[in-house]
Design a protein around this motif. Sequence first.
Motif, short mmCIF file in Angstrom:
data_model
loop_
_atom_site.label_atom_id
_atom_site.label_comp_id
_atom_site.label_asym_id
_atom_site.label_seq_id
_atom_site.Cartn_x
_atom_site.Cartn_y
_atom_site.Cartn_z
N PHE A 14 0.52 -1.20 -0.03
CA PHE A 14 -0.07 -0.04 0.09
C PHE A 14 1.09 1.12 0.90
O PHE A 14 0.65 1.96 -0.82
CB PHE A 14 -0.72 0.31 1.09
N SER A 15 1.63 1.76 0.68
CA SER A 15 2.51 2.59 1.52
C SER A 15 3.74 2.66 -0.08
O SER A 15 3.53 3.24 -0.87
CB SER A 15 4.00 2.51 2.01
N ARG A 16 3.75 1.89 -1.06
CA ARG A 16 4.66 1.80 -2.30
C ARG A 16 3.65 2.93 -3.38
O ARG A 16 4.74 2.96 -4.18
CB ARG A 16 5.27 0.36 -2.21
N LEU A 17 2.49 1.87 -3.38
CA LEU A 17 1.69 2.03 -4.04
C LEU A 17 1.08 3.76 -4.30
O LEU A 17 1.67 4.03 -5.17
CB LEU A 17 0.77 0.70 -4.66
N GLN A 18 1.50 4.26 -2.90
CA GLN A 18 1.28 5.23 -3.31
C GLN A 18 1.98 6.29 -3.55
O GLN A 18 1.82 7.41 -4.09
CB GLN A 18 0.86 6.27 -1.25
N ASP A 19 3.74 5.94 -2.94
CA ASP A 19 4.33 6.44 -4.03
C ASP A 19 4.54 6.64 -5.57
O ASP A 19 5.31 7.75 -5.90
CB ASP A 19 6.11 6.15 -3.12
N TYR A 20 4.21 5.21 -5.66
CA TYR A 20 4.61 5.48 -7.38
C TYR A 20 3.79 6.27 -8.01
O TYR A 20 3.32 6.98 -8.80
CB TYR A 20 3.77 4.07 -7.19
N MET A 21 2.03 6.00 -7.27
CA MET A 21 0.75 6.81 -8.05
C MET A 21 1.09 8.67 -7.80
O MET A 21 1.14 9.54 -8.89
CB MET A 21 -0.38 6.80 -6.97
N ILE A 22 2.28 8.97 -6.68
CA ILE A 22 2.57 10.83 -6.49
C ILE A 22 3.36 10.70 -7.88
O ILE A 22 3.23 11.84 -8.39
CB ILE A 22 3.11 10.65 -5.41
N ASP A 23 3.64 10.09 -8.68
CA ASP A 23 5.00 10.51 -9.83
C ASP A 23 4.67 9.67 -10.84
O ASP A 23 5.65 10.46 -11.88
CB ASP A 23 6.30 9.14 -9.24
N CYS A 24 2.67 9.51 -11.13
CA CYS A 24 2.75 9.45 -12.10
C CYS A 24 1.15 10.23 -12.28
O CYS A 24 0.92 11.17 -12.09
CB CYS A 24 1.48 8.05 -12.00
N GLU A 25 1.07 10.44 -13.91
CA GLU A 25 0.68 11.24 -14.43
C GLU A 25 -0.98 10.60 -14.44
O GLU A 25 -1.53 9.37 -14.28
CB GLU A 25 0.34 11.47 -15.64
N LYS A 26 -2.34 11.65 -13.27
CA LYS A 26 -3.82 10.56 -12.87
C LYS A 26 -4.23 10.38 -14.13
O LYS A 26 -5.24 9.81 -13.70
CB LYS A 26 -4.21 12.09 -11.91
N THR A 27 -3.47 10.48 -15.85
CA THR A 27 -4.76 10.37 -16.52
C THR A 27 -4.06 8.82 -17.40
O THR A 27 -4.60 8.13 -18.04
CB THR A 27 -5.18 11.11 -17.59
#
Length: 54
Positions: A14-27
């Motif tokens: 969960f924590s790792r995924l949150q970090d990855y999501m922050i670095d990605c374009e939301k679309t």
Amino acid sequence: MPKKEMLQKNIEEFSRLQDYMIDCEKTSKAYLKMKRRYIELKVILTALGIISQN
């Protein structure tokens, strides 16, 4: 798998995924796939009482 090990694994993912999501374009497709997994993990951790439902 023991409950403690399952909790640790899901919290780390969960924590790792949150970090990855922050670095990605939301679309992006990658973000949308990660968001789907994020929701799955959030449901698991909420059911186990680790995350509040807020």
